[in-house]
Design an enzyme around this catalytic site. Structure first.
Site, PDB file in Angstrom:
ATOM      1  N   ARG A   1      31.670  43.747  21.689  1.00  0.00           N
ATOM      2  CA  ARG A   1      31.212  44.127  23.028  1.00  0.00           C
ATOM      3  C   ARG A   1      31.912  45.391  23.505  1.00  0.00           C
ATOM      4  NH1 ARG A   1      33.138  40.514  27.101  1.00  0.00           N
ATOM      5  NH2 ARG A   1      32.720  42.425  28.196  1.00  0.00           N
TER       6      ARG A   1
ATOM      7  N   ARG B   1      28.439  41.394  33.207  1.00  0.00           N
ATOM      8  CA  ARG B   1      28.749  41.476  34.631  1.00  0.00           C
ATOM      9  C   ARG B   1      28.467  42.876  35.201  1.00  0.00           C
ATOM     10  NH1 ARG B   1      31.597  39.427  38.910  1.00  0.00           N
ATOM     11  NH2 ARG B   1      32.664  41.011  40.124  1.00  0.00           N
TER      12      ARG B   1
ATOM     13  N   VAL C   1      45.465  39.732  38.470  1.00  0.00           N
ATOM     14  CA  VAL C   1      44.106  40.221  38.770  1.00  0.00           C
ATOM     15  C   VAL C   1      43.048  39.142  38.519  1.00  0.00           C
ATOM     16  CG1 VAL C   1      42.375  42.000  38.262  1.00  0.00           C
ATOM     17  CG2 VAL C   1      44.809  42.591  38.258  1.00  0.00           C
TER      18      VAL C   1
ATOM     19  N   CYS D   1      32.766  33.893  34.212  1.00  0.00           N
ATOM     20  CA  CYS D   1      32.973  34.313  32.837  1.00  0.00           C
ATOM     21  C   CYS D   1      34.300  33.754  32.380  1.00  0.00           C
ATOM     22  CB  CYS D   1      32.920  35.824  32.707  1.00  0.00           C
ATOM     23  SG  CYS D   1      34.381  36.604  33.332  1.00  0.00           S
TER      24      CYS D   1
ATOM     25  N   LYS E   1      34.282  52.520  27.710  1.00  0.00           N
ATOM     26  CA  LYS E   1      33.207  51.538  27.926  1.00  0.00           C
ATOM     27  C   LYS E   1      32.934  51.346  29.414  1.00  0.00           C
ATOM     28  CE  LYS E   1      34.254  47.043  27.965  1.00  0.00           C
ATOM     29  NZ  LYS E   1      33.838  46.235  29.115  1.00  0.00           N
ATOM     30  N   ASN E   2      33.994  51.110  30.193  1.00  0.00           N
ATOM     31  CA  ASN E   2      33.774  50.770  31.601  1.00  0.00           C
ATOM     32  C   ASN E   2      33.210  51.940  32.402  1.00  0.00           C
ATOM     33  OD1 ASN E   2      34.602  48.220  31.081  1.00  0.00           O
ATOM     34  ND2 ASN E   2      36.619  48.395  32.035  1.00  0.00           N
TER      35      ASN E   2
ATOM     36  N   ARG F   1      35.169  35.616  39.234  1.00  0.00           N
ATOM     37  CA  ARG F   1      34.601  36.947  39.480  1.00  0.00           C
ATOM     38  C   ARG F   1      33.441  36.945  40.475  1.00  0.00           C
ATOM     39  NH1 ARG F   1      34.840  40.091  33.732  1.00  0.00           N
ATOM     40  NH2 ARG F   1      35.273  41.910  34.977  1.00  0.00           N
ATOM     41  N   PRO F   2      33.722  36.652  41.740  1.00  0.00           N
ATOM     42  CA  PRO F   2      32.658  36.675  42.745  1.00  0.00           C
ATOM     43  C   PRO F   2      32.202  38.108  43.071  1.00  0.00           C
ATOM     44  CG  PRO F   2      34.782  36.235  43.777  1.00  0.00           C
ATOM     45  CD  PRO F   2      35.029  36.323  42.297  1.00  0.00           C
ATOM     46  N   VAL F   3      31.139  38.217  43.898  1.00  0.00           N
ATOM     47  CA  VAL F   3      30.637  39.546  44.282  1.00  0.00           C
ATOM     48  C   VAL F   3      30.614  39.706  45.802  1.00  0.00           C
ATOM     49  CG1 VAL F   3      29.300  40.001  42.180  1.00  0.00           C
ATOM     50  CG2 VAL F   3      28.240  38.756  44.075  1.00  0.00           C
ATOM     51  N   ASP F   4      31.441  38.925  46.496  1.00  0.00           N
ATOM     52  CA  ASP F   4      31.437  38.973  47.964  1.00  0.00           C
ATOM     53  C   ASP F   4      31.761  40.366  48.508  1.00  0.00           C
ATOM     54  OD1 ASP F   4      33.933  38.313  46.723  1.00  0.00           O
ATOM     55  OD2 ASP F   4      34.798  37.962  48.693  1.00  0.00           O
ATOM     56  N   LEU F   5      32.646  41.102  47.842  1.00  0.00           N
ATOM     57  CA  LEU F   5      33.025  42.426  48.357  1.00  0.00           C
ATOM     58  C   LEU F   5      31.863  43.407  48.213  1.00  0.00           C
ATOM     59  CD1 LEU F   5      36.597  42.574  46.774  1.00  0.00           C
ATOM     60  CD2 LEU F   5      36.019  42.059  49.152  1.00  0.00           C
TER      61      LEU F   5
ATOM     62  N   ASP G   1      43.539  44.769  31.593  1.00  0.00           N
ATOM     63  CA  ASP G   1      42.855  44.892  30.302  1.00  0.00           C
ATOM     64  C   ASP G   1      43.825  45.184  29.146  1.00  0.00           C
ATOM     65  OD1 ASP G   1      40.456  44.333  31.473  1.00  0.00           O
ATOM     66  OD2 ASP G   1      39.656  46.371  31.393  1.00  0.00           O
TER      67      ASP G   1
HETATM   68  C1  UD1 Z   1      36.435  45.936  36.029  1.00  0.00           C
HETATM   69  C2  UD1 Z   1      36.419  46.179  34.542  1.00  0.00           C
HETATM   70  C3  UD1 Z   1      37.276  45.148  33.818  1.00  0.00           C
HETATM   71  C4  UD1 Z   1      38.681  45.120  34.406  1.00  0.00           C
HETATM   72  C5  UD1 Z   1      38.630  44.943  35.913  1.00  0.00           C
HETATM   73  C6  UD1 Z   1      39.989  45.048  36.578  1.00  0.00           C
HETATM   74  C7  UD1 Z   1      34.203  47.121  34.275  1.00  0.00           C
HETATM   75  C8  UD1 Z   1      32.848  46.988  33.691  1.00  0.00           C
HETATM   76  N1  UD1 Z   1      35.046  46.104  34.077  1.00  0.00           N
HETATM   77  O1  UD1 Z   1      35.824  44.659  36.244  1.00  0.00           O
HETATM   78  O2  UD1 Z   1      37.345  45.516  32.443  1.00  0.00           O
HETATM   79  O3  UD1 Z   1      39.408  44.036  33.850  1.00  0.00           O
HETATM   80  O4  UD1 Z   1      37.779  45.954  36.495  1.00  0.00           O
HETATM   81  O5  UD1 Z   1      40.581  46.248  36.278  1.00  0.00           O
HETATM   82  O6  UD1 Z   1      34.531  48.132  34.835  1.00  0.00           O
HETATM   83  N2  UD1 Z   1      36.703  40.222  43.150  1.00  0.00           N
HETATM   84  C9  UD1 Z   1      36.349  39.472  44.252  1.00  0.00           C
HETATM   85  N3  UD1 Z   1      35.179  39.777  44.897  1.00  0.00           N
HETATM   86  C10 UD1 Z   1      34.363  40.802  44.507  1.00  0.00           C
HETATM   87  C11 UD1 Z   1      34.741  41.554  43.383  1.00  0.00           C
HETATM   88  C12 UD1 Z   1      35.924  41.245  42.716  1.00  0.00           C
HETATM   89  O7  UD1 Z   1      37.055  38.554  44.637  1.00  0.00           O
HETATM   90  O8  UD1 Z   1      33.321  41.027  45.145  1.00  0.00           O
HETATM   91  C13 UD1 Z   1      37.968  39.873  42.419  1.00  0.00           C
HETATM   92  C14 UD1 Z   1      37.685  39.437  40.976  1.00  0.00           C
HETATM   93  O9  UD1 Z   1      37.354  38.085  40.914  1.00  0.00           O
HETATM   94  C15 UD1 Z   1      39.017  39.751  40.323  1.00  0.00           C
HETATM   95  C16 UD1 Z   1      39.486  41.006  41.076  1.00  0.00           C
HETATM   96  O10 UD1 Z   1      38.737  41.059  42.274  1.00  0.00           O
HETATM   97  O11 UD1 Z   1      39.935  38.701  40.536  1.00  0.00           O
HETATM   98  C17 UD1 Z   1      39.296  42.285  40.302  1.00  0.00           C
HETATM   99  O12 UD1 Z   1      37.957  42.427  39.939  1.00  0.00           O
HETATM  100  P1  UD1 Z   1      37.216  43.831  39.846  1.00  0.00           P
HETATM  101  O13 UD1 Z   1      38.181  44.937  40.078  1.00  0.00           O
HETATM  102  O14 UD1 Z   1      35.990  43.793  40.690  1.00  0.00           O
HETATM  103  O15 UD1 Z   1      36.786  43.836  38.331  1.00  0.00           O
HETATM  104  P2  UD1 Z   1      35.377  44.228  37.723  1.00  0.00           P
HETATM  105  O16 UD1 Z   1      34.829  45.422  38.422  1.00  0.00           O
HETATM  106  O17 UD1 Z   1      34.537  43.035  37.561  1.00  0.00           O
END
Ligand code: UD1
Length: 424
Positions: free
Chosen positions: A400, A92, A330, A116, A22-23, A121-125, A308
């Site tokens: 999902r 997301r 995580v 969620c 899926k991912n 789950r921010p997007v700052d990075l 996961d």
């Molecule tokens: C992806 C997977 C999800 C899996 C996760 C971790 C998909 C669609 N989903 O989610 O199934 O559980 O990887 O293996 O591929 N974070 C920040 N800032 C950012 C981005 C992330 O602080 O800009 C934090 C998140 O809040 C979280 C951690 O980093 O605590 C890991 O998140 P991330 O690896 O980005 O997970 P996703 O890509 O959302």
């Protein structure tokens, strides 16, 4: 809201066919936006999340046609840079279109995906990386506005360091950098197999990417990409879930196709708990059940133990001999299945980000509520092992992310049925 009624303690046996990841599929669908020609993705699982991603792409002017597990994506007429809020807020991963949109059009307007169930789950990075690639980014009223001024709207290669190896940020930035001018390097990149799969797909379209699957990815921008026909890797989380289905019901199950390297930590932890996992040939595994003993698990970015798989292992640990600790590092709110497992007779206490699990001799069936995708899988696994009847509510989470889970379990001999909404 549909539910799944499970009659526990029925032994399973036979073979299960593993679906595409899926991912990976979600990331590759976003990646197809980079290509001005039609691309074909094979081994795409038929899931609610995939249908939502298709809707997001359609809203961007992309042609989508699906035959079975193949999807043709035609982004030759990528017309709009605006992803619709109603769709992005439901999924997301659809935020990841921001990278390809910026790379192709020099402009993107994508709503913040929002929080969620499992954490903020921010997007700052993602945002900081896009800024390093030369985009101007501002966030207003919950929408991320990104533009490339000058240079014909082209991003420029840059060195980026991720504070945390985020899967989504690595994917967004890798996609954005494929069409940038010059070389980009992503340091402390996520090493998950799905990142490597996305890189391989982009390479099949002509991108120049090295190091995906390690913590340093180098991308040399190219002017444009071309069509390809690509098959998605097997879903390692589905593999792990079925290995536990065997272990928790005391059943021998074989699984294929599997890329065993992708689930090293899952196999290691399962074997530490007693069950054997045998590699029968290149892409086939067999789980041999054994008495279960507790262990300690800490979730980490790949190649660490996957978050996961945390909930499913917790279900297994409830029935193990002794005490074990599961530490979730995580996501900050990914233990909501604990209360539901306790309802089934499990002995679990939460302390901060740790769950302390004391093995019990048996679980007893109960009505339980699925709170997120992997939690729902854990409750189904617990239901398969419990005495009596378990009713897993909130089945939309399961739909999902697991293709035909209930059909696959029925074929293995499980007793279950989907029931229409009962109460809410
Ligand atoms: C992806 C997977 C999800 C899996 C996760 C971790 C998909 C669609 N989903 O989610 O199934 O559980 O990887 O293996 O591929 N974070 C920040 N800032 C950012 C981005 C992330 O602080 O800009 C934090 C998140 O809040 C979280 C951690 O980093 O605590 C890991 O998140 P991330 O690896 O980005 O997970 P996703 O890509 O959302």
């Amino acid at each position: 809201m549909e539910s799944l009624r499970i009659w526990g303690k029925h032994p399973l046996s036979g073979h299960v066919t593993i679906s595409g990841a899926k991912n990976s599929a979600l990331a590759l669908m976003a990646g197809a936006l980079l290509c001005p020609q039609q691309c074909r993705l094979n081994n795409v699982p038929n899931l609610v999340d995939i249908r939502r991603m298709s809707q997001v792409l359609k809203a961007l002017g992309v042609g989508i046609s699906q035959q079975g597990n193949s999807i043709e994506i035609d982004a030759s007429n990528l017309t709009t840079s605006k992803a619709p809020y109603e769709l992005v807020s439901q999924l997301r991963a659809s935020f990841f279109v921001i990278g390809p949109l910026l790379a192709r059009l020099g402009v993107a307007r994508v709503p913040l995906p929002g929080g969620c169930a499992i954490g903020a789950r921010p997007v700052d990075l993602h945002v900081r990386g896009l800024q390093a690639l030369g985009a101007q980014v501002r966030i207003e009223h919950g929408i991320v506005y990104a533009d490339v001024q000058g240079r014909g709207g082209k991003l420029r290669g840059a060195k980026m360091y991720l504070d945390y190896p985020s899967v989504g940020a690595t994917e967004t930035l890798m996609m954005a950098a494929t069409l940038a001018e010059g070389e980009s390097v992503i340091e402390n990149a996520a090493q998950e197999p799905e990142v490597a799969d996305l890189a391989n797909f982009c390479r099949a379209m002509g991108a120049k990417i090295r190091g995906a699957g390690t913590n340093t990815i180098t991308i040399v921008g190219v002017p444009s990409l071309h069509t390809t026909d690509y098959s998605i890797i097997p879903d390692r989380i589905e593999v792990g879930t079925f290995l536990i289905a065997g272990a928790i019901t005391g059943s021998e199950i074989s699984l294929a196709p599997v890329i065993p390297d992708h689930i090293g930590p899952v196999i290691a932890k399962l074997q530490e708990m007693g069950p054997e996992v045998i590699q029968e040939d290149l892409n086939r595994l067999r789980v041999i059940p054994k008495p279960l003993r507790a262990t300690d698990i800490e979730t980490l970015p790949y190649p660490g133990f996957p978050t996961d798989m945390q909930a499913q292992f917790m279900a297994l640990m409830t029935l193990s001999e002794g005490n074990g600790v599961i530490t979730e590092t995580v996501f900050e709110n990914r233990m909501r299945h604990v209360a539901e497992l306790v309802r089934m007779g499990a002995d679990i206490r939460i302390k901060g980000q740790n769950a302390i699990i004391k093995g019990v001799p048996m679980l007893s069936g109960a009505p339980v509520m699925a709170t997120d995708l992997r939690a729902s899988a854990a409750l189904v696994l617990a239901g398969l092992a419990a005495e009596g009847e378990t009713l897993v509510k909130g089945l939309h989470h399961l739909d999902r992310g697991y293709e035909k889970l209930e059909q696959k379990l029925l074929e293995l001999g499980a007793k279950m049925e989907r029931v229409a909404p009962v109460d809410s």
